[in-house]
Design a protein around this motif. Sequence first.
Motif, PDB file in Angstrom:
ATOM      1  N   ALA B  84       0.814  -1.217   0.000  1.00 38.01           N
ATOM      2  CA  ALA B  84       0.000   0.000   0.000  1.00 38.01           C
ATOM      3  C   ALA B  84       0.846   1.266   0.000  1.00 38.01           C
ATOM      4  CB  ALA B  84      -0.973   0.010   1.195  1.00 38.01           C
ATOM      5  N   LEU B  85       1.948   1.237  -0.744  1.00 38.60           N
ATOM      6  CA  LEU B  85       2.730   2.469  -0.895  1.00 38.60           C
ATOM      7  C   LEU B  85       1.958   3.419  -1.796  1.00 38.60           C
ATOM      8  CD1 LEU B  85       6.308   1.022  -1.434  1.00 38.60           C
ATOM      9  CD2 LEU B  85       5.358   2.056   0.621  1.00 38.60           C
ATOM     10  N   PHE B  86       2.194   4.732  -1.603  1.00 41.86           N
ATOM     11  CA  PHE B  86       1.566   5.705  -2.503  1.00 41.86           C
ATOM     12  C   PHE B  86       2.293   5.615  -3.826  1.00 41.86           C
ATOM     13  CE2 PHE B  86       1.352   7.803   1.796  1.00 41.86           C
ATOM     14  CZ  PHE B  86       0.098   7.292   2.076  1.00 41.86           C
ATOM     15  N   ARG B  87       1.616   5.085  -4.849  1.00 40.20           N
ATOM     16  CA  ARG B  87       2.342   4.726  -6.071  1.00 40.20           C
ATOM     17  C   ARG B  87       2.791   5.931  -6.886  1.00 40.20           C
ATOM     18  NH1 ARG B  87      -1.891   0.792  -8.011  1.00 40.20           N
ATOM     19  NH2 ARG B  87      -2.743   1.076  -5.944  1.00 40.20           N
TER      20      ARG B  87
END
Lengths: 288, 585
Positions: B84-87
């Motif tokens: 769930a990294l900020f892509r």
Amino acid sequence: MASRPYALLDEVATRPGRDTAVSAVVRWTFITLSMVFLAALLFAPLATVIAMALAKGLGAYFATFLDPDTRAAIRLTLITALVVVPINTVFGFAAGWSIAKFEFKGKSFLITLIDLPLAVSPVISGMIYVLLFGLQGWFGRYLQDHNISIIFALPGIILATMFVTFPYVARELIPLMQQLGNDEEEAAITLGAGGWLTFFRVTLPKVRWGLLYGIILCNARAMGEFGAVSVVSGHIRGLTNTMPLHIEILYNEYNFVGAFAVASLLMLLALATLVVKTLVERTGYRRR
Amino acid sequence: MSITLDQVTKRYQGVPVVNDVSIDIGDGEFFVLLGPSGSGKSTLLRAVAGLTGVDHGRISLHGRDVTHVPAQKRDVGLVFQNYALFRHMTVADNIEFALRVRRVRASARRERRRELLRLVALEGMDERLPAQLSGGQQQRVAVARALAHKPEVLLLDEPFGALDAKIREELRRTIRQVQRELGITTVLVTHDQEEAFALADRIGVMNLGRLLEIGRPDELYTRPATRFVATFLGAANLLLARQTKNGLRFGTLGAEGGADGSVADVPQGAREQEVVAVIRPEEIELAPARRALVCSYLAAGVVEEVAFTGALERLRIRLSAGAAEAELSRAANGNGDGLLEVTRSQHEQRAFGVTPGQSVAIGVRRIHVLPTPLSSFTAYAATLAQATELSLHPLLAELASRMRTRVSTRTADEHAAITGAAVIAAEPEAVAKIEWLLKEGVEEVLVLPQGAGPPQRVLIHWADDAARGATLAVAASLLRHVAAEGVYVGILPTSTPDGQRPHSMRALLDARSEAQAVHGLEMRTELRFGDVAEELARRLAESPDQILILGISQLTGLGARFGALLRPEARSPVLIVHRAADLRT
């Protein structure tokens, strides 16, 4: 030896993806077929539009745009798009968000409703508003008493255009939001971000390409809509004529240069939209 | 205490997914929540993070009650299974996100970022986008991001789930190291027992929304209290045994007095009864003959299968007739073949090599006896056909499969003693049958009406105080295996004088704390006034998916008192627990 051609076909069938003479032939046949089809149906009419618009020279072409009625039509189209697109963007985002993120009663009903304008003929979409707000319509008397005009005026045109174009943003966002899920938002919240911050820093950037694509499609349709607007506008020259309607009038008056000149402008807007869309897709898919 | 969960319950559409869970997690502790998928462990973690609300119970972090505090104000770091990294942000922006939210100065942010990247061994990756990193690197970034704002607790939701074995081990070591270095209280959720053993200071095992047991990894492995934990943490052979004064007896024939009390952890001074014994595959010794065994003899058997797995040899051995009766049917496990699993070291293999088909003597070094009151079920009916039909009752089959035990059948003309809990159908003569069974020495009788399904709620009531401990033990055992809530129904006669009511309330609360302290059982309590049987019938009529556990110590007047609950038209199953008052002391 008689079975040789069959053997070749068998080989093609059993080993897909392998380059053989047959598969090359098949490939080029299909590509040529679709190219010819496109040329006949798309490029030829476009070329005709340009050719007809310039049939009497550039001077006549530009003279068309000096006509005040034409200018009014262009202005009306732009105003309509300017009002409709932002409203539908907000609505589409809200609908997409609620459908992708929440479970609620009547969800599938809402999805069906969003698709409705795509299924209903635009003429009927226009008729609905005439039935509602026209003089003989449900609210006709009330509107007349209060001196509000909707049908045969700008509000009617905007309403009809809005109705026809509202699926575009929502339909683009729903699958995208469903696919991307909630994780990034949840991560942002656990990191201390509030609702607005999460929305502007995480959600919006996450879906920006899909959103932009939806807006572009919505805009293209809003400017080009004929059927629904035709029913509600009343075709009053210089007042309630949008560009597509104006083109029809000019054409019916045998003013071919004028008609095709305005058509070329509309086409140019559509082409510009499509170019932007392609650019967006390229960058968008690369970044995703 | 860093994290305190007090009776946390979460329901989805009425079904409890987290059921009355209470845990205390100490400062700097690495706590692992272990359980199969769907056991509610992730939901519980999300509840701690504040991403999921709870229906009941309280959550506090460092003494601060956060039950109603929104997630963004809880100050926890959460790491997701899929990162769930900020892509759309670089690694640097990702890590600095929490600091930006808190309006930390750019220079301080940069400093903290550098520190964190060093901690997770990703120096120099600042300007990469998540898509340009491998899975393991992305998860390292996620860990760094979760730690940026110096949270009070770190929560990890299956953080290694999407990684391959090598990377998984590497990252596991990194996380343990980071945790030690920062001394941060950490909760990790996983379904992988190996991971739990490698990381945990303490493990909490969850199943069906309930926290079954908490303990140090070695404690839980060697002394599990429940069948589920015994089989979920490593491999285990579950055998039924008769606990006697001289030790354990396995099976009905042949294997006489085999393992003596010295190798088994048997509660001292316990009365003779059927018990469930856990034998780990590595605690089994094989020898050509009984004389050659170093440790206690269990039974004779024939080697069915030998598999080489590197360091260990894995064998499956069929117990000889008589002893095989001890083997619990493990159809629930997917290998319902009744074979004993054995693992042997290289050293043991060299000392005594075996081939399939060979007869061997089996010895055990260590036996652990589960303190469970429900060992097995025996369906009892007039004819074999009826008994068989009863043994296939969906609820009974479900219970037996969840408890990893067996259902045998008995008819009225057989004379063998009934072991474990007896099961009878709800019928007009049920009361007479129950009285007969209890006189025969059976201690638990389950009365099953036709069509009863898995219960959502277990009602608990004891008519006589002598049966209280046993009733609670049976209830705890049952509740560990069904996704239901436990409710103790206390009933006072309407005529109770007002002055005595506080005393009764006290008894009610005592019952609850006893359940919690002795059996790890969380239950709700209800107080009603009126005739006992009538009130119970009324309570059972409220919803169909309930089961009643009724503790009694007197046989006389059973029909008169509770006959109405046991008639065929009753919809709810009733489990009668009988302990005679005089035997308790």
